[in-house]
Design a protein around this motif. Structure first.
Motif, PDB file in Angstrom:
ATOM      1  N   ARG A 209       0.840  -1.198   0.000  1.00  0.00           N
ATOM      2  CA  ARG A 209       0.000   0.000   0.000  1.00  0.00           C
ATOM      3  C   ARG A 209       0.877   1.251   0.000  1.00  0.00           C
ATOM      4  NH1 ARG A 209      -4.252  -1.924   4.675  1.00  0.00           N
ATOM      5  NH2 ARG A 209      -2.295  -1.983   5.838  1.00  0.00           N
ATOM      6  N   ARG A 215      -5.883  -5.066   1.438  1.00  0.00           N
ATOM      7  CA  ARG A 215      -6.344  -4.946   2.816  1.00  0.00           C
ATOM      8  C   ARG A 215      -5.947  -6.214   3.580  1.00  0.00           C
ATOM      9  NH1 ARG A 215     -10.411  -7.644   0.336  1.00  0.00           N
ATOM     10  NH2 ARG A 215     -11.752  -8.985   1.609  1.00  0.00           N
ATOM     11  N   GLU A 264      -8.003  -5.555  10.579  1.00  0.00           N
ATOM     12  CA  GLU A 264      -6.543  -5.568  10.547  1.00  0.00           C
ATOM     13  C   GLU A 264      -5.965  -5.578  11.956  1.00  0.00           C
ATOM     14  OE1 GLU A 264      -4.725  -2.881   7.833  1.00  0.00           O
ATOM     15  OE2 GLU A 264      -5.870  -3.639   6.119  1.00  0.00           O
TER      16      GLU A 264
END
Length: 355
Positions: A209, A215, A264
């Motif tokens: 990222r 993700r 996360e």
């Protein structure tokens, strides 16, 4: 060629080992302090945590036919890779089981219909009478229905991660541990300074990222010590709420997993997951009531918005990401495909290969 690899997870180690075996000079960059262990408190690669089920057909529940094709190819590749790695790596290819309790047979049949519709060729689950199941896996009691997937297998993920790093090191790979990649591009890696390469591979997972919309999806697993339990192949319980699997490991151990949470959060395993997964596993193998929890951990799987993997190629740069819950299943075939499109000289036109 001088090749830079950003990321020393499963993909990074496979690339380093394969490229160095072909005579390329390889440098690998990773923020982990030590690639031969999982350092407490660090965001180590998801490959360390996985149970290592090589289940191209069972995973069609949440994948597509391309992933299954990658998985079937990877089974052949793993057999060859393991034979050439230093150190022991437990690899088995004697199938896997799908199991269901009587009240869940309707949901199980719907899933089986999905697998049959997506499965490539003639690779279908085979109904397994209970008397055959008892002979095949005497420790399994409780499920009323069973199906055998004869093409599937498993690999000991920790042993393989260590052996790939050791094999690559013996072939001259340079590991730059504790080096976070701040930026990369075609032929360039910035990690505590700018370094130039003939080709760069970006396999950083979540670390890619913002270059990719990746993700993290939380997963939790348990390692149990279960002396006396006889289990010869992975068993997956078709539970209406949880994807529950039990994977045998050497030394009287099994791995039980895995949760799948859109979060996360890297904190320790939750009580909810502990109760749900271990209760479900106990309903398959009652002897697990006397098992000892050796180890439990959580980690994040790298996933793209469609939960499918991708290979992106432009001159001097290849990105591989989004392996989600299929990393060990498809990584060798994806590496094979990526390397087949990397020239020894010259350039490639930008392209995108979506699994």
């Amino acid at each position: 060629m001088h090749v830079g690899v950003a990321g020393a997870g499963l993909l990074g180690r496979l690339l380093a080992w394969q490229l160095s075996a072909r005579g390329h000079q390889v440098s690998v960059f990773d923020p982990s302090p030590d690639g031969m262990s999982r350092a407490p408190g660090t965001a180590y690669a998801a490959g360390w945590t996985a149970a290592g089920m090589l289940s191209p057909l069972a995973e069609l529940e949440c994948a597509d036919a391309k992933v299954a094709q990658y998985g079937l190819r990877s089974l052949d590749l793993w057999q060859d890779i393991v034979a050439r790695l230093p150190g022991p790596v437990d690899f088995r290819r004697n199938g896997s089981l799908l199991l269901a309790h009587r009240p869940d047979v309707g949901a199980a049949q719907r899933l089986l219909d999905v697998l049959r519709a997506k499965a490539p060729g003639e690779h279908f689950p085979r109904n397994l009478p209970l008397q055959d199941l008892r002979q095949m896996e005497p420790s399994i009691h409780g499920p009323a229905h069973a199906w055998l997937l004869e093409q599937e297998g498993q690999i000991h993920t920790v042993q393989a991660m260590l052996a790939l790093a050791e094999g690559a090191t013996r072939q001259g790979v340079q590991w730059h541990w504790g080096r976070s990649v701040e930026r990369l591009g075609p032929g360039i890696v910035e990690a505590g300074g700018t370094r130039r390469f003939d080709w760069v591979f970006d396999v950083r997972g979540l670390g890619a990222r913002p270059d990719l919309p990746v993700r993290g999806v939380r997963g939790e697993v348990f390692w149990l010590h279960v002396p006396g339990v006889r289990l010869g192949r992975p068993a997956r319980l078709l539970h209406p709420r949880w994807r529950v699997y039990i994977v045998p490991r050497p030394g009287d151990q099994v791995v039980v997993g895995a949760s799948e949470v859109e979060s996360e959060d890297r904190s320790p395993v939750s009580v909810r997951t502990t109760l749900a997964l271990l209760s479900a596993a106990h309903s398959v193998i009652p002897e697990l009531a006397e098992a000892r929890i050796v180890h439990m951990e959580s980690n994040l799987r790298p996933a793209l918005p469609d939960n499918l993997p991708v290979i992106e190629i432009q001159a001097g740069l290849t990105r591989i990401n989004g392996l989600f819950r299929h990393g060990w299943l498809i990584a060798p075939a994806m590496v094979e495909e990526a390397l087949s499109q990397m020239p020894d000289v010259g350039t490639l036109r930008p392209q995108k290969v979506v699994a």
